[in-house]
Design a protein around this motif. Structure first.
Motif, mmCIF file in Angstrom:
data_model
loop_
_atom_site.group_PDB
_atom_site.id
_atom_site.type_symbol
_atom_site.label_atom_id
_atom_site.label_comp_id
_atom_site.label_asym_id
_atom_site.label_seq_id
_atom_site.Cartn_x
_atom_site.Cartn_y
_atom_site.Cartn_z
ATOM 1 N N LEU A 1 -0.963 10.208 -4.189
ATOM 2 C CA LEU A 1 0.082 10.939 -4.888
ATOM 3 C C LEU A 1 -0.294 12.407 -5.045
ATOM 4 O O LEU A 1 0.541 13.297 -4.841
ATOM 5 C CB LEU A 1 0.323 10.327 -6.270
ATOM 6 N N GLN A 2 -1.537 12.678 -5.397
ATOM 7 C CA GLN A 2 -1.992 14.060 -5.548
ATOM 8 C C GLN A 2 -1.914 14.817 -4.223
ATOM 9 O O GLN A 2 -1.469 15.955 -4.185
ATOM 10 C CB GLN A 2 -3.417 14.107 -6.081
ATOM 11 N N THR B 1 -6.550 3.660 -8.039
ATOM 12 C CA THR B 1 -7.177 4.974 -7.892
ATOM 13 C C THR B 1 -6.809 5.604 -6.553
ATOM 14 O O THR B 1 -6.491 6.796 -6.486
ATOM 15 C CB THR B 1 -8.705 4.849 -8.021
ATOM 16 N N ASN B 2 -6.832 4.814 -5.490
ATOM 17 C CA ASN B 2 -6.452 5.329 -4.175
ATOM 18 C C ASN B 2 -4.989 5.762 -4.146
ATOM 19 O O ASN B 2 -4.651 6.787 -3.546
ATOM 20 C CB ASN B 2 -6.717 4.292 -3.092
ATOM 21 N N ALA B 3 -4.119 5.021 -4.794
ATOM 22 C CA ALA B 3 -2.707 5.383 -4.851
ATOM 23 C C ALA B 3 -2.518 6.701 -5.606
ATOM 24 O O ALA B 3 -1.721 7.550 -5.195
ATOM 25 C CB ALA B 3 -1.894 4.266 -5.501
ATOM 26 N N GLN C 1 7.170 9.491 -12.501
ATOM 27 C CA GLN C 1 7.287 8.147 -13.077
ATOM 28 C C GLN C 1 6.222 7.216 -12.513
ATOM 29 O O GLN C 1 5.558 6.479 -13.251
ATOM 30 C CB GLN C 1 8.659 7.552 -12.794
ATOM 31 N N LEU C 2 6.077 7.246 -11.191
ATOM 32 C CA LEU C 2 5.094 6.368 -10.548
ATOM 33 C C LEU C 2 3.681 6.729 -10.989
ATOM 34 O O LEU C 2 2.871 5.846 -11.292
ATOM 35 C CB LEU C 2 5.225 6.438 -9.030
ATOM 36 N N LEU D 1 0.856 -1.176 0.000
ATOM 37 C CA LEU D 1 0.000 0.000 0.000
ATOM 38 C C LEU D 1 0.893 1.227 0.000
ATOM 39 O O LEU D 1 1.918 1.256 0.675
ATOM 40 C CB LEU D 1 -0.911 0.015 1.230
ATOM 41 N N LEU D 2 0.508 2.223 -0.746
ATOM 42 C CA LEU D 2 1.285 3.451 -0.820
ATOM 43 C C LEU D 2 1.053 4.251 0.446
ATOM 44 O O LEU D 2 -0.088 4.426 0.883
ATOM 45 C CB LEU D 2 0.844 4.248 -2.053
ATOM 46 N N SER D 3 2.125 4.725 1.064
ATOM 47 C CA SER D 3 1.999 5.492 2.294
ATOM 48 C C SER D 3 2.721 6.822 2.159
ATOM 49 O O SER D 3 3.542 7.016 1.252
ATOM 50 C CB SER D 3 2.579 4.710 3.474
ATOM 51 N N ALA D 4 2.444 7.730 3.076
ATOM 52 C CA ALA D 4 3.088 9.043 3.075
ATOM 53 C C ALA D 4 4.595 8.919 3.282
ATOM 54 O O ALA D 4 5.375 9.679 2.723
ATOM 55 C CB ALA D 4 2.480 9.919 4.155
ATOM 56 N N VAL D 5 5.016 7.927 4.056
ATOM 57 C CA VAL D 5 6.444 7.713 4.296
ATOM 58 C C VAL D 5 7.147 7.310 3.006
ATOM 59 O O VAL D 5 8.232 7.808 2.695
ATOM 60 C CB VAL D 5 6.654 6.640 5.394
ATOM 61 N N GLN D 6 6.536 6.418 2.225
ATOM 62 C CA GLN D 6 7.120 6.017 0.957
ATOM 63 C C GLN D 6 7.188 7.199 -0.011
ATOM 64 O O GLN D 6 8.168 7.373 -0.720
ATOM 65 C CB GLN D 6 6.315 4.887 0.318
#
Length: 92
Positions: free
Chosen positions: A80-81, A74-76, A38-39, A22-27
């Motif tokens: 990112l936004q 979509t959540n990722a 790129q991502l 899962l994408l996190s703020a730390v990543q």
């Protein structure tokens, strides 16, 4: 050291879609602006591919899997936004 999980933006986008990570703020904090670009590009490409898949209407399990992947991607993209907005305001 590569900031992407899996070694590349393509691999990380795939892992996000499959639910392995899962994408996190730390990543996102570890990524530079160009790496975030790129991502985002890879996630948007994956989302287009997922939406373009046509499954039979009676394939309930397949449609559920496809919808889960779309939801994760979509959540990722939304995260990112938000990270970009916070970075622009100087919070991240």
């Amino acid at each position: 050291m590569c900031p992407f999980l899996g070694g590349s933006a393509v691999a990380m986008a795939s892992q996000i879609a499959e639910g392995y990570t899962l994408l996190s703020a730390v990543q996102l904090k570890r990524l530079s602006d160009s790496e975030m670009d790129q991502l985002q590009f890879e996630l948007e490409k994956l989302l287009r591919d997922l939406r373009g898949q046509v499954l039979p209407a009676d394939d309930v399990a397949g449609n559920q899997l496809k919808n889960r992947k779309i939801s994760r991607v979509t959540n990722a993209l939304q995260q990112l936004q938000v990270a970009r907005q916070q970075r622009a305001r100087g919070r991240l």
